[in-house]
Design a protein around this motif. Structure first.
Motif, PDB file in Angstrom:
ATOM      1  N   GLU A   1       0.854  -1.185   0.000  1.00 33.51           N
ATOM      2  CA  GLU A   1       0.000   0.000   0.000  1.00 33.51           C
ATOM      3  C   GLU A   1       0.894   1.242   0.000  1.00 33.51           C
ATOM      4  N   MET A   2       0.670   2.137  -0.952  1.00 32.82           N
ATOM      5  CA  MET A   2       1.458   3.355  -0.997  1.00 32.82           C
ATOM      6  C   MET A   2       1.058   4.278   0.159  1.00 32.82           C
ATOM      7  N   THR A   3       2.044   4.754   0.882  1.00 38.25           N
ATOM      8  CA  THR A   3       1.766   5.637   2.008  1.00 38.25           C
ATOM      9  C   THR A   3       2.678   6.861   1.951  1.00 38.25           C
ATOM     10  N   SER A   4       2.193   7.946   2.522  1.00 37.79           N
ATOM     11  CA  SER A   4       2.986   9.172   2.529  1.00 37.79           C
ATOM     12  C   SER A   4       4.002   9.164   3.654  1.00 37.79           C
ATOM     13  N   SER A   5       3.698   8.460   4.712  1.00 38.25           N
ATOM     14  CA  SER A   5       4.574   8.430   5.872  1.00 38.25           C
ATOM     15  C   SER A   5       5.568   7.280   5.789  1.00 38.25           C
ATOM     16  N   MET A   6       6.786   7.535   6.226  1.00 35.48           N
ATOM     17  CA  MET A   6       7.815   6.484   6.265  1.00 35.48           C
ATOM     18  C   MET A   6       7.568   5.495   7.398  1.00 35.48           C
TER      19      MET A   6
END
Length: 127
Positions: free
Chosen positions: A99-104
């Motif tokens: 799942e692509m996420t903005s947070s590392m």
């Protein structure tokens, strides 16, 4: 978009070990939080382990905590699941998900939040 291919499943005796691998296509693997989930015959798919984009955060289902280890190598576009102390109840098809996420740092621990899935690899643990 990312494509995922799992490998490493097989038949093992109780107490044994297996290492699953999930190879991802594309150049943006490090943009995805990753997870392993499994589905046993006649049961719903269940969460096993998750890892954040950076690899710095991990989370496990209680049923595998202390026995399984999730890791990732962003340079190789691969996520792993090291499974030790396998039990017959670990028998299932194991799926890699992304799942692509903005947070590392974020972890995805529910199956319906994952957009991308591999085809699965069978793990069978004999007693």
């Amino acid at each position: 978009q990312v494509q995922l291919v799992e490998s490493g499943g097989g038949l093992v005796q109780a107490g044994g070990s297996l290492r699953l691998s999930c190879a991802a296509s594309g150049r943006t693997f490090s943009s995805y939080a990753m997870g392993w989930l499994r589905q046993a015959p006649g049961k719903e798919r269940e969460f096993v382990a998750a890892i954040s984009r950076s690899g710095g955060n991990t989370y496990y289902a209680d049923s595998v905590k202390g026995r399984f280890t999730i890791s990732r190598d962003n340079a190789k576009n691969t996520v792993y699941l090291q499974m030790n102390g396998l039990k017959p109840e670990d028998t299932a098809v194991y799926y890699c998900a992304a799942e692509m996420t903005s947070s590392m740092l974020v972890l995805i621990i529910t199956s319906n939040e994952y957009d991308y899935w591999g085809q699965g690899t069978q793990v069978t643990v004999s007693s």
